[in-house]
Design a protein around this motif. Structure first.
Motif, PDB file in Angstrom:
ATOM      1  N   LYS A 108       0.809  -1.209   0.000  1.00 53.80           N
ATOM      2  CA  LYS A 108       0.000   0.000   0.000  1.00 53.80           C
ATOM      3  C   LYS A 108       0.848   1.267   0.000  1.00 53.80           C
ATOM      4  CE  LYS A 108      -4.005  -2.062   2.302  1.00 53.80           C
ATOM      5  NZ  LYS A 108      -4.930  -1.952   3.458  1.00 53.80           N
ATOM      6  N   ALA A 109       2.007   1.193   0.637  1.00 52.50           N
ATOM      7  CA  ALA A 109       2.853   2.391   0.752  1.00 52.50           C
ATOM      8  C   ALA A 109       3.927   2.358  -0.325  1.00 52.50           C
ATOM      9  CB  ALA A 109       3.495   2.464   2.130  1.00 52.50           C
ATOM     10  N   TYR A 110       3.844   3.297  -1.270  1.00 53.32           N
ATOM     11  CA  TYR A 110       4.856   3.362  -2.322  1.00 53.32           C
ATOM     12  C   TYR A 110       6.227   3.704  -1.756  1.00 53.32           C
ATOM     13  CZ  TYR A 110       1.538   2.961  -6.181  1.00 53.32           C
ATOM     14  OH  TYR A 110       0.620   2.501  -7.075  1.00 53.32           O
ATOM     15  N   ASP A 111       6.267   4.369  -0.605  1.00 56.10           N
ATOM     16  CA  ASP A 111       7.558   4.748  -0.037  1.00 56.10           C
ATOM     17  C   ASP A 111       8.439   3.538   0.248  1.00 56.10           C
ATOM     18  OD1 ASP A 111       6.499   7.221  -0.114  1.00 56.10           O
ATOM     19  OD2 ASP A 111       6.111   7.383   2.028  1.00 56.10           O
ATOM     20  N   SER A 112       7.817   2.423   0.616  1.00 50.99           N
ATOM     21  CA  SER A 112       8.593   1.230   0.965  1.00 50.99           C
ATOM     22  C   SER A 112       9.256   0.601  -0.251  1.00 50.99           C
ATOM     23  CB  SER A 112       7.689   0.200   1.646  1.00 50.99           C
ATOM     24  OG  SER A 112       6.674  -0.247   0.752  1.00 50.99           O
ATOM     25  N   THR A 113       8.882   1.048  -1.469  1.00 48.81           N
ATOM     26  CA  THR A 113       9.478   0.489  -2.683  1.00 48.81           C
ATOM     27  C   THR A 113      10.659   1.328  -3.175  1.00 48.81           C
ATOM     28  OG1 THR A 113       8.040   1.722  -4.193  1.00 48.81           O
ATOM     29  CG2 THR A 113       7.205  -0.354  -3.337  1.00 48.81           C
ATOM     30  N   LYS A 114      10.991   2.385  -2.423  1.00 53.54           N
ATOM     31  CA  LYS A 114      12.050   3.306  -2.842  1.00 53.54           C
ATOM     32  C   LYS A 114      13.287   3.149  -1.976  1.00 53.54           C
ATOM     33  CE  LYS A 114       8.657   6.754  -4.326  1.00 53.54           C
ATOM     34  NZ  LYS A 114       8.173   8.134  -4.149  1.00 53.54           N
ATOM     35  N   GLY A 115      14.433   3.480  -2.556  1.00 58.82           N
ATOM     36  CA  GLY A 115      15.693   3.439  -1.823  1.00 58.82           C
ATOM     37  C   GLY A 115      16.634   4.512  -2.323  1.00 58.82           C
ATOM     38  N   TYR A 116      17.775   4.592  -1.693  1.00 55.64           N
ATOM     39  CA  TYR A 116      18.757   5.597  -2.100  1.00 55.64           C
ATOM     40  C   TYR A 116      20.127   5.239  -1.545  1.00 55.64           C
ATOM     41  CZ  TYR A 116      18.297   7.405   2.664  1.00 55.64           C
ATOM     42  OH  TYR A 116      18.285   7.525   4.028  1.00 55.64           O
ATOM     43  N   VAL A 117      21.141   5.849  -2.143  1.00 51.79           N
ATOM     44  CA  VAL A 117      22.511   5.838  -1.617  1.00 51.79           C
ATOM     45  C   VAL A 117      23.001   7.276  -1.630  1.00 51.79           C
ATOM     46  CG1 VAL A 117      24.914   5.176  -2.052  1.00 51.79           C
ATOM     47  CG2 VAL A 117      23.098   3.492  -2.313  1.00 51.79           C
ATOM     48  N   LYS A 118      23.543   7.702  -0.518  1.00 54.79           N
ATOM     49  CA  LYS A 118      24.093   9.048  -0.400  1.00 54.79           C
ATOM     50  C   LYS A 118      25.568   8.923  -0.064  1.00 54.79           C
ATOM     51  CE  LYS A 118      23.032  13.523   1.729  1.00 54.79           C
ATOM     52  NZ  LYS A 118      22.149  14.235   2.691  1.00 54.79           N
ATOM     53  N   TYR A 119      26.423   9.604  -0.842  1.00 55.65           N
ATOM     54  CA  TYR A 119      27.862   9.483  -0.608  1.00 55.65           C
ATOM     55  C   TYR A 119      28.545  10.832  -0.785  1.00 55.65           C
ATOM     56  CZ  TYR A 119      28.430   9.404  -5.737  1.00 55.65           C
ATOM     57  OH  TYR A 119      28.420   9.718  -7.077  1.00 55.65           O
ATOM     58  N   SER A 120      29.718  10.938  -0.210  1.00 54.07           N
ATOM     59  CA  SER A 120      30.534  12.148  -0.357  1.00 54.07           C
ATOM     60  C   SER A 120      31.833  11.786  -1.053  1.00 54.07           C
ATOM     61  CB  SER A 120      30.836  12.775   1.008  1.00 54.07           C
ATOM     62  OG  SER A 120      31.654  11.923   1.786  1.00 54.07           O
ATOM     63  N   ILE A 121      32.446  12.785  -1.696  1.00 52.13           N
ATOM     64  CA  ILE A 121      33.696  12.562  -2.417  1.00 52.13           C
ATOM     65  C   ILE A 121      34.426  13.900  -2.527  1.00 52.13           C
ATOM     66  CG2 ILE A 121      32.696  12.907  -4.723  1.00 52.13           C
ATOM     67  CD1 ILE A 121      34.480  10.558  -5.675  1.00 52.13           C
ATOM     68  N   LYS A 122      35.740  13.857  -2.581  1.00 50.03           N
ATOM     69  CA  LYS A 122      36.548  15.075  -2.652  1.00 50.03           C
ATOM     70  C   LYS A 122      37.221  15.182  -4.017  1.00 50.03           C
ATOM     71  CE  LYS A 122      37.526  15.300   2.314  1.00 50.03           C
ATOM     72  NZ  LYS A 122      38.595  15.356   3.355  1.00 50.03           N
ATOM     73  N   PHE A 123      37.748  16.370  -4.286  1.00 51.91           N
ATOM     74  CA  PHE A 123      38.440  16.599  -5.545  1.00 51.91           C
ATOM     75  C   PHE A 123      39.831  15.966  -5.524  1.00 51.91           C
ATOM     76  CE2 PHE A 123      35.324  19.988  -5.756  1.00 51.91           C
ATOM     77  CZ  PHE A 123      34.964  19.968  -7.094  1.00 51.91           C
ATOM     78  N   ALA A 124      40.299  15.611  -6.720  1.00 49.60           N
ATOM     79  CA  ALA A 124      41.666  15.113  -6.858  1.00 49.60           C
ATOM     80  C   ALA A 124      42.644  16.280  -6.720  1.00 49.60           C
ATOM     81  CB  ALA A 124      41.836  14.424  -8.210  1.00 49.60           C
ATOM     82  N   LYS A 125      43.918  15.971  -6.650  1.00 48.92           N
ATOM     83  CA  LYS A 125      44.922  17.014  -6.436  1.00 48.92           C
ATOM     84  C   LYS A 125      45.058  17.944  -7.636  1.00 48.92           C
ATOM     85  CE  LYS A 125      47.737  14.457  -3.100  1.00 48.92           C
ATOM     86  NZ  LYS A 125      49.076  13.905  -2.781  1.00 48.92           N
ATOM     87  N   ASP A 126      44.940  17.417  -8.828  1.00 45.53           N
ATOM     88  CA  ASP A 126      45.132  18.223 -10.034  1.00 45.53           C
ATOM     89  C   ASP A 126      43.907  18.075 -10.918  1.00 45.53           C
ATOM     90  OD1 ASP A 126      46.216  19.828 -11.946  1.00 45.53           O
ATOM     91  OD2 ASP A 126      47.443  18.265 -12.861  1.00 45.53           O
TER      92      ASP A 126
END
Length: 650
Positions: free
Chosen positions: A411-429
């Motif tokens: 009944k709840a569409y929310d239970s069919t959803k997911g996600y991944v949240k990530y962080s990343i930094k810039f390279a040196k050059d």
């Protein structure tokens, strides 16, 4: 004849389809609320228009948000609501068209009358937290969005308190939202937001933690800030520095464990930021007891979309300052939904990682379904594995259970959803380039679903340069010219960029000598030979205004071409005239007389000259020092020259 038959058949086949699309694009679609009333229990059913599937997208479907007119709401397709009191109620419905071409249907509110109480409502606690922000859909330009602010009294006594809602971030030039309406059901009062009042008292028994991102899409609360919030003036000041607009409400007589909802209708403006991978936010602040400054802060992030697609990639790095990016950590979020008829046990997210980012700094911040990070060995429990290729990061949910939206008894569409949240930094050059990333989402062994592009861009920035050098006029006598000035260009551009300069030139030169000889006769009729010698020297102060387009071949070599205007703001001309008379028939004879005169002339803002320029530089092409040579071709003859200079860009 065969040609006409084919054309007629094509027109017959294509005509109805084109007409259908035209109707879908030009006629406003509407949804209707249908009710079945039994005492104080009401069953709601929506009648919605047919969906038109986006080409290549999964099967379209509706999600629903019901506001029952008594302070309660539901996201079920066919909710059954029990009213506590008799009276008239205005019910509102927002139906969101997922994977559909076109705007969401509009719904006219419906008034219902409850004349008797035959059922007793179940007063079970709904809220797991005491302060929650939710929304009914992602923001789309020029559409309405409903934001729900829910609050609960966790204390053991009745309280009076305050609620703040902040929106429209300062970092975006145009407003993203316009507050249309606030709907309250427990006598909450709107207060002048300029009249902030603080008690400077702290309830030592309470600890309020700042957390966020509880919405219809995510079913798990994410801890965002682990610090205690008890300095309300500081929180308000910091928040006002981040957001342009706010509203303040006061509430009374909130009983222990009582839950309340406030509904805000926000209209997304047509001018809102058009970047469909950008993340915008609103912030709520909850002061449960007005006698104390203890409070809780909630930030809700939203991804701008052009259509309602549950599979999406977004980033907080839509526009960045290149000077400061080395200190910035980028955050990305990949959302997905299982639209199948059964559960997914393995979900694979193949995500592009731009070259300018350092894959070794990637950290998973949060995910749903919630599970552990996979160890290096194979395990049987649910976990998230992260692997890397040369250009991608691959997130794999293993041994999980994510229901499908078409699955029975879901009944709840929310239970069919997911996600991944990530962080990343810039390279040196890395260079100042726009990047694009997207994700291929694979449920079990099904074909991949490709998300939108998440784009990162850099603000142009401003680079001011100091420049000095000499000018070489090979065709002028005794020419001495030097200059200094400033340049203006985008900061550390990668390849193509514009540059504007203002140069102050000092130029001394001789224009040459003119000699005229011949016989003359005086008043007495005496005939003799005369030579007149004229010379001109100049002392000029010129302003040069070059405008050019430049291109960096690499980190060290740059080329440029453009136009240059020059005007003499001060021109001092000294003209010398020497008249000599000789005996005989030539200037070889003895000098009879000699007369020399000098004429000084001063002019201002004269000698406007226009020309083309071509140049090359060597050194640090994007920022820092370099040497250059420029050739200026003036449209006036005798004023073509070389320029040799040193420049330092900051």
């Amino acid at each position: 004849m065969n040609k006409y038959i084919i054309v007629l058949l094509l027109f017959t086949c294509i005509g109805p389809v084109s007409a259908q699309h035209l109707l879908n694009d030009t006629i406003t679609r509407t949804a209707t609320i249908k009710t079945t009333i039994s005492g104080n229990a009401v069953l709601f059913n929506p009648e919605t228009p047919t969906l038109t599937q986006i080409a290549g997208a999964p099967k379209p479907f509706y999600t629903y948000f019901w506001e029952f007119g008594d302070g309660n709401y539901s996201t079920e397709p066919n909710p059954n609501h029990i009213y506590k009191k008799t009276g008239d109620y205005e019910v509102k419905l927002w139906a969101t068209n997922n994977y559909d071409n076109g705007k969401p249907p509009t719904t006219r509110p419906k008034k219902i009358a409850i004349s008797s109480i035959s059922s007793v409502p179940n007063d079970l606690a709904i809220m797991d937290e005491d302060f929650i922000l939710k929304r009914n859909r992602e923001p789309v330009p020029d559409e309405e969005l409903v934001l729900v602010l829910s609050y609960k009294n966790q204390k053991e006594y009745t309280t009076n308190g305050k609620l703040y809602l902040f929106y429209n971030e300062h970092k975006y030039k145009s407003d993203n939202f316009k507050l249309i309406e606030s709907r309250t059901y427990h006598n909450e009062r709107n207060i002048d937001a300029e009249g902030f009042a603080f008690t400077h008292n702290i309830d030592e028994d309470d600890t309020y933690l700042a957390s966020s991102n509880t919405d219809f899409i995510e079913t798990k609360t994410v801890l965002q800030d682990s610090t205690e919030k008890n300095n309300l003036p500081l929180t308000i000041a910091n928040t006002k520095a981040f957001y342009k607009n706010w509203t303040l409400l006061e509430f009374d007589n909130l009983k222990p464990k009582e839950e309340r909802n406030i509904f805000f209708s926000l209209k997304t403006t047509p001018e809102m930021i058009k970047d469909t991978s950008a993340i915008i936010s609103v912030r709520g602040i909850y002061v449960p007891d007005a006698n104390y400054d203890n409070h809780k802060v909630k930030d809700m992030e939203m991804e701008i979309v052009t259509s309602h697609d549950p599979n999406k990639m977004s980033s907080n790095a839509s526009f960045m300052n290149y000077r400061l990016v080395r200190f910035k950590t980028l955050k990305y979020k990949i959302k997905f939904q299982n639209n199948g008829e059964g559960p997914a046990r393995t979900i694979r997210l193949e995500t592009d990682i731009p070259d300018m980012l350092d894959k070794s700094t990637l950290k998973v911040l949060d995910m749903y379904p919630k599970c552990d990070i996979c160890p290096k060995r194979e395990v049987l429990y649910s976990c998230l594995d992260t692997a890397f290729t040369k250009t991608q990061a691959i997130f794999t949910f293993k041994n999980i259970y994510l229901p499908g939206s078409e699955q029975k008894n879901i009944k709840a569409y929310d239970s069919t959803k997911g996600y991944v949240k990530y962080s990343i930094k810039f390279a040196k050059d890395f260079h100042k380039k726009k990047t694009k990333s997207r994700t291929a989402i694979i449920f079990d062994k099904n074909d991949p679903i490709i998300t939108n592009y998440s784009t990162t861009r850099f603000l142009p920035g401003i680079s001011i340069g100091a420049k000095l050098g000499i000018n070489s006029f090979s065709h002028l006598n005794n020419s001495e010219s030097y200059f200094f000035g400033a340049t203006l260009s985008p900061y550390k551009s990668y390849r193509w960029y514009w540059q504007v300069e203002l140069m102050n030139n000092f130029h001394n030169y001789n224009a040459g000598t003119i000699v005229e000889e011949g016989f003359v006769q005086d008043d007495q009729g005496a005939r003799f030979y005369q030579r007149t010698t004229s010379s001109n020297s100049y002392e000029n102060i010129d302003w040069d205004l070059p405008v050019l387009l430049r291109y960096n071949l690499n980190n060290y070599i740059g080329l440029g071409a453009g136009f240059q205007n020059t005007i003499s703001i001060s021109e001092k001309q000294q003209q010398g005239i020497l008249i000599e008379q000789f005996e005989g028939d030539s200037s070889k004879g003895p000098v009879i007389s000699s007369e020399e005169n000098t004429i000084d002339t001063v002019n201002s803002f004269t000698n406007l000259r226009t020309g083309l320029l071509f140049e090359a530089t060597a050194g640090f092409a994007r920022i820092g020092p370099s040497l250059g040579a420029r050739y200026i071709m003036n449209f006036e003859k005798n004023f073509n020259y070389w320029q040799f200079y040193a420049i330092w860009k900051f």
